[in-house]
Scaffold this motif. Structure first.
Motif, mmCIF file in Angstrom:
data_model
loop_
_atom_site.group_PDB
_atom_site.id
_atom_site.type_symbol
_atom_site.label_atom_id
_atom_site.label_comp_id
_atom_site.label_asym_id
_atom_site.label_seq_id
_atom_site.Cartn_x
_atom_site.Cartn_y
_atom_site.Cartn_z
ATOM 1 N N THR A 506 0.843 -1.210 0.000
ATOM 2 C CA THR A 506 0.000 0.000 0.000
ATOM 3 C C THR A 506 0.875 1.256 0.000
ATOM 4 O O THR A 506 0.622 2.218 -0.752
ATOM 5 C CB THR A 506 -0.920 0.006 1.223
ATOM 6 N N THR A 509 2.428 1.669 -3.408
ATOM 7 C CA THR A 509 1.474 2.153 -4.409
ATOM 8 C C THR A 509 1.321 3.671 -4.309
ATOM 9 O O THR A 509 1.287 4.374 -5.329
ATOM 10 C CB THR A 509 0.114 1.456 -4.212
ATOM 11 N N ASP A 513 2.435 6.330 -7.215
ATOM 12 C CA ASP A 513 1.546 7.334 -7.801
ATOM 13 C C ASP A 513 2.164 8.720 -7.675
ATOM 14 O O ASP A 513 2.068 9.545 -8.606
ATOM 15 C CB ASP A 513 0.173 7.282 -7.101
ATOM 16 N N ARG A 934 2.150 1.231 -14.423
ATOM 17 C CA ARG A 934 1.667 1.239 -13.030
ATOM 18 C C ARG A 934 1.160 -0.144 -12.639
ATOM 19 O O ARG A 934 1.469 -0.666 -11.564
ATOM 20 C CB ARG A 934 0.562 2.276 -12.861
ATOM 21 N N ILE A 938 2.833 -2.739 -9.690
ATOM 22 C CA ILE A 938 2.081 -3.271 -8.539
ATOM 23 C C ILE A 938 1.986 -4.788 -8.624
ATOM 24 O O ILE A 938 2.146 -5.498 -7.622
ATOM 25 C CB ILE A 938 0.686 -2.626 -8.488
#
Length: 1018
Positions: A506, A509, A513, A934, A938
């Motif tokens: 998390t 991520t 971003d 992206r 992940i």
């Protein structure tokens, strides 16, 4: 079929592993041949001009000879011939023998034994010392057992170059002439020598041939001992008989009275076993030890044979500790896999592929002729974290599909199809990293060829297992389980780890971003890593090879240049007692010779019973300073010893010039500056010019009037003061010398020259000093050449904590400060020379590796741009490696450079996994580059973390520096662990941004040819 193939690999690999020879390092030695010549009593200048120079002129015509260096001392010349790496040493030995035969006529006629050669590096330490002692037997008898029984037998063992006898006590009859008594009987030394020689002939006397019988004629046999020689008649004049005992003391003695050896304080005969270049140390030592029980059976029970300074012990300890490190590494890697996969069955699959890959690598090592040594086992250990990477990538992808609801067989087929190209790309590009090493010339290439080959072979076998065995086992042994059932089966530690990993994912991520929305900032960070890499590489301390602690120290003891042999024995005894009193020292062997230089060979206690090598050296150096008039130079014995030049310290700086006086002056200036520099300790040279000489100036006119030739004078001097061999005693086991000398040996000075008489042309005896004068002067006690030019070698050790790179930089500064003239040629020798040559190769090696990977990735991806994206994260890895080395105060050695090279292959796999999935998402799912990269980041975060942590855990035990020989391995471990940790953080954010930045230049991929175009082309 896959299972049978795997079983075959295991069986063949296990058999091959047992057969692999054990060594300290891969075979790296350059062909070296040592030539020695002996002329007792000859001055160093005479030995250099009349023995060394004629031989050097003949040797210089031999093809493939890279360096000729020689050292001439009192009565001895040693010439070292170093050949090119690809020169066969046996063929070179034939050329050397032919050159010796050509030079034979140019050598002095007084040389009763021609120069001999051995295929041995004189600078290399003995691999084993054998000390013979006895409470009841004289040393001369011990010497006979050593020379006639042990030495010949050991010399025939494959890999043994020579067996030197320290403290040699070979039997000889010494005739110590009373000069006054001889003169009173109207005889000269030369006439006495002729009389003794004539009384001990061993010539054939013929055969009596009769009609029925043949008789071999036998006259009186040779004289065998001093008592027999003392009774011979040397002259009969005016009815009066003179026997040898009337003018001389004849004794049963030894050939060399100016050599000795002591083992732990006891007089002894010490046999030093030296190996041939490229011979396996452990194999040679094992073969030698296997002969010892046979020797003990053939010798009296009072003779004790003690094994000292066994260099195979440290090698075995290092190999044993590497095996422990390997086991620890496997355990850590398995732990990482289990934490990520959470299932025992899933963990078992890559764990099974691990031993198959490593054991299969052992089979290929045996086929290639490699050995189990510190370097090859380092490769196997570091490969543990690499060979599971391919299996992890394959397994994780299949498990992901099973957890999404697919059947195991379908998941295995789809998952393997998706990542097959990725695994091939990762494996081939990792092998490509080592291609420059395979073609690297010189010692560095030889040393690390095995490492590169072992890692490459392990990776290729691993790729094969990952593409075959892993999918097969996944399809058969993995089962689709409901989430709740799987949750109940999970261990507590697995659940906690998974929760922690979810939080990390998390956080990643969110960070990803942010990075994608602040691309310029990330690009600036990437540029900063480039700049920081260059800065750290320039400023980091650079060394050549880590100093190993194998528990042995070589000591060179230098006394006053005019010191006599008894003085040196007294000084050596004092130094030996001080050193052996140190609680870290287990054994001490002393060797003295007819010079002001002696040697000690120190064996330390096991590592767990003593201080570190640096601390032991500090204590010993401090303790021996108490002995006045003595300079002591200590060097830790190393498994890596380059060059054939003998020196008192580890590193050598050579100066050459055609002008000897100029050479001596400037060498003193350089040494004075070096002694004042903090980087250097134990600074000394092989130039010794303050030895005392008795200079005899012959009045040629007077000598001519008396009918005395210059040769007559030189011969008379040699007979009186030169330990001249005048006859030989031949026995069934050996031959022994009869040696002529003055009776006042050990108590002589210039006044003894007045007792030398010469026969004039009138038949009267003429005192030498009536036609000559004598004065004391200072002169050299050694003369050194390199390439037929006079040379001086300055040797030095490094102060604690000082890297070799700093020392060479300081040396360049010293040369500039004193304005060294261009007429003096300077160069480094041995380790320092290879270090200097490797400095330019380091950057070239890393750049060449990057170029090779770029070309390979360009071919695989059919793109000029994507390889740049993959390689863009390399500076961050190098930054991590260099920072880690700086933090732990470890030099950038060649071992660390190999670690960085390996790091290049490891780091780019993260980018490969990201970019492969991103390109597939763009191509198959029509996603935009931003969404594709992206999603790829992940989705591939988990296998990236798994493979990186597995590789880091694989290198962690090496980085911790556990066990014997850890000094050699630790820099590589630190570079890999540090580089992986830093690059893992940085590349996960930099790579996606660079991918988007460069995607605009990537074009539309390779040109697609339609079926219509193909038909038209036909």
């Amino acid at each position: 079929m896959t299972v049978l193939l795997s079983i075959a690999i295991v069986v063949i690999g296990a058999f091959s592993y047992v057969k692999l020879p054990i060594a300290a390092l891969p075979s790296y030695d350059t062909p070296v041949i040592n030539v020695t010549g002996v002329l007792p009593g000859a001055s160093p200048e005479v030995m250099a001009s009349s023995v060394a120079l004629p031989l050097e002129k003949q040797f210089s015509t031999i093809a493939g000879l890279s360096t000729i260096s020689s050292t001439s001392t009192l009565g001895n010349t040693s010439i070292t011939l170093e050949f090119e790496q690809d020169r066969d040493i046996d063929a070179a030995a034939v050329d050397v023998q032919a050159a010796l035969l050509r030079a034979q006529r140019s050598l002095p006629i007084e040389m009763t034994a021609l120069p001999a050669y051995r295929k041995v590096n004189p600078a290399d330490q003995a691999i084993l010392l054998l000390a013979l002692t006895s409470p009841s037997m004289p040393l001369s008898e011990l010497n006979d057992y050593g020379e006639n029984l042990i030495s010949p037998s050991l010399s025939t063992i494959n890999g043994v170059a020579q067996v030197q006898v320290f403290g040699q006590r070979r039997y000889a009859v010494r005739v110590r002439v009373k000069a006054d008594e001889l003169a009173a009987r109207n005889m000269t030394m030369d006439e006495l020598a002729q009389a003794i020689r004539g009384a001990n002939v061993n010539s054939p006397v013929g055969v009596l041939d009769g009609e029925r019988q043949t008789l071999t004629i036998q006259a009186n046999k040779q004289l065998q001992n001093a008592a027999a020689f003392a009774n011979i008649v040397i002259a009969s004049r005016n009815g009066q008989t003179t026997r040898l005992s009337d003018v001389a003391d004849v004794t049963d003695s030894v050939e060399s009275t100016k050599s000795g050896s002591w083992a732990n304080g006891k007089p002894s005969i010490v046999l030093a076993v030296q190996r041939q270049p490229n011979a396996n140390t452990v194999a040679v030592v094992d073969a030698v030890k296997a002969q010892l029980p046979l020797f003990r059976e053939q010798m009296p029970a009072s003779i004790d044979v003690q094994v000292l300074n066994d260099r195979s012990v440290s090698i075995r300890e290092a190999i044993h500790d590497v095996h422990f490190t390997l086991a620890l590494t496997i355990a850590l890697v398995v732990m990482v896999i289990f934490l990520f996969l959470k299932r025992f069955t899933a963990t078992l699959i890559p764990v099974l592929s691990l031993p198959i890959s490593l054991i299969g690598c052992a089979a290929l090592m045996y086929w290639a002729g490699f050995s189990l040594d510190n370097v090859s086992l380092l490769g196997i250990t570091i490969a543990v974290g690499l060979v599971v990477d391919d299996a992890i990538v394959m397994l994780e992808n299949i498990v992901r599909h099973i957890e999404n609801g697919m059947e195991p067989l379908a998941a295995a087929l789809k998952g393997s199809r998706e990542v097959s190209f990725t695994i091939i790309s990762i494996s081939i590009s990792l092998v490509a990293v080592f291609i420059p090493i395979f073609f690297m010339p010189g010692v560095i290439g030889l040393l690390f060829y095995e490492f590169a080959a072992v890692v490459s072979l392990a990776v290729l076998v691993s790729a094969l297992m990952s593409l075959t065995l892993v999918p097969m086992m996944c399809s058969r042994y993995l089962k689709a389980e409901k989430d709740e059932q799987h949750e109940r089966k999970e261990l507590w530690i697995s659940r906690q780890f998974e929760r922690g990993f979810d939080r990390v994912l998390t956080g990643y991520t969110r960070g990803l971003d942010w990075s994608l929305s602040h691309r310029k900032t990330i690009l600036l960070l990437a540029a900063a890593t480039f700049a920081l890499t260059a800065y750290l590489f320039i400023t980091i301390p650079k060394g050549f090879f880590p100093t190993e602690d194998i528990g042995q120290i070589s000591v060179t003891v230098e006394g006053p240049e005019d010191a006599s042999y008894p003085t040196m024995v007294k000084l050596m005894t004092q130094a030996s007692e001080i050193i052996r009193a140190n609680p870290n020292v287990a054994t001490g062997t002393v060797r003295t010779r007819d010079s002001n230089v002696g040697n000690m060979f120190i064996g330390l206690k096991p590592r767990n019973e003593r201080e570190s090598m640096d601390e032991v050296l500090r204590q010993l150096r401090k303790a021996v300073r108490e002995v006045p008039g003595l300079n002591v130079f200590m060097t830790p014995v190393q498994n890596l010893r380059l060059g054939g030049r003998q020196s008192k310290s580890q590193f050598q700086f050579v100066m050459q010039s055609v002008k000897a006086a100029e050479l001596n002056e400037w060498s003193e200036k350089i040494m004075a500056r070096m002694r004042a520099d903090h980087a250097f300790i134990d600074v000394t040279s092989d130039s010794q010019l303050k030895g005392l000489q008795a200079q005899i100036d012959i009045d040629r006119d007077r000598a001519n009037e008396a009918g005395i030739g210059i040769q007559d004078i030189r011969t008379a001097l040699y007979s009186t003061f030169g330990d001249r061999q005048i006859s030989t005693i031949y026995t069934s086991a050996n031959s022994y010398y009869v040696i002529l000398q003055d009776s006042n040996v050990g108590q002589q000075d210039e006044s003894d020259l007045s007792k030398v008489y010469l026969r004039s042309k009138t038949g009267a005896l003429v005192p030498l000093l009536s036609v000559a004068t004598v004065t004391r002067t200072a002169g050299p006690i050694s003369v050194n050449h390199q390439g037929q030019l006079q040379a001086i070698t300055i040797s030095f050790n490094l102060a604690p904590g000082v890297p070799l790179g700093e020392a060479t930089t300081n040396m360049d500064r010293i040369k500039a400060q004193i304005e060294l003239p261009q007429s003096i040629i300077t160069s480094y020798a041995g380790d320092a020379a290879v270090f200097q040559a490797s400095q330019g190769n380091q950057i070239a090696l890393l750049l060449l590796a990057v170029v090779v990977i770029y070309i390979l990735l360009g071919v695989l991806y059919e793109s000029y741009i994507h390889p740049i994206t993959i390689l863009a994260g390399l500076p961050s890895a190098v930054v991590g490696a260099l920072l880690t080395l700086r933090i732990f105060n470890v030099e950038l050695t060649m071992i660390a450079i190999i670690g960085i090279l390996l790091l290049i292959g490891l780091v780019k796999k993260n980018a490969i996994m990201m970019i492969d999935f991103a390109l597939a998402a763009q191509r198959d799912e029509g996603k935009t580059p931003a969404k594709a990269i992206r999603t790829a980041c992940i989705l591939r975060f988990r296998p990236i973390m798994m493979t990186t942590l597995a590789a880091a855990m694989g290198a962690m035990p090496i980085a911790l520096g556990i066990g014997a020989g850890a000094e050699l391995r630790q820099p590589l471990g630190l570079a890999v662990v540090g580089g992986l940790m830093v690059s893992q953080v940085i590349t996960l954010f930099i790579t996606p941004v660079i991918y988007l930045f460069l995607d605009r230049y990537s074009g539309n991929g390779p040109l697609q040819i339609t079926s219509e175009q193909m038909e038209a082309a036909r």
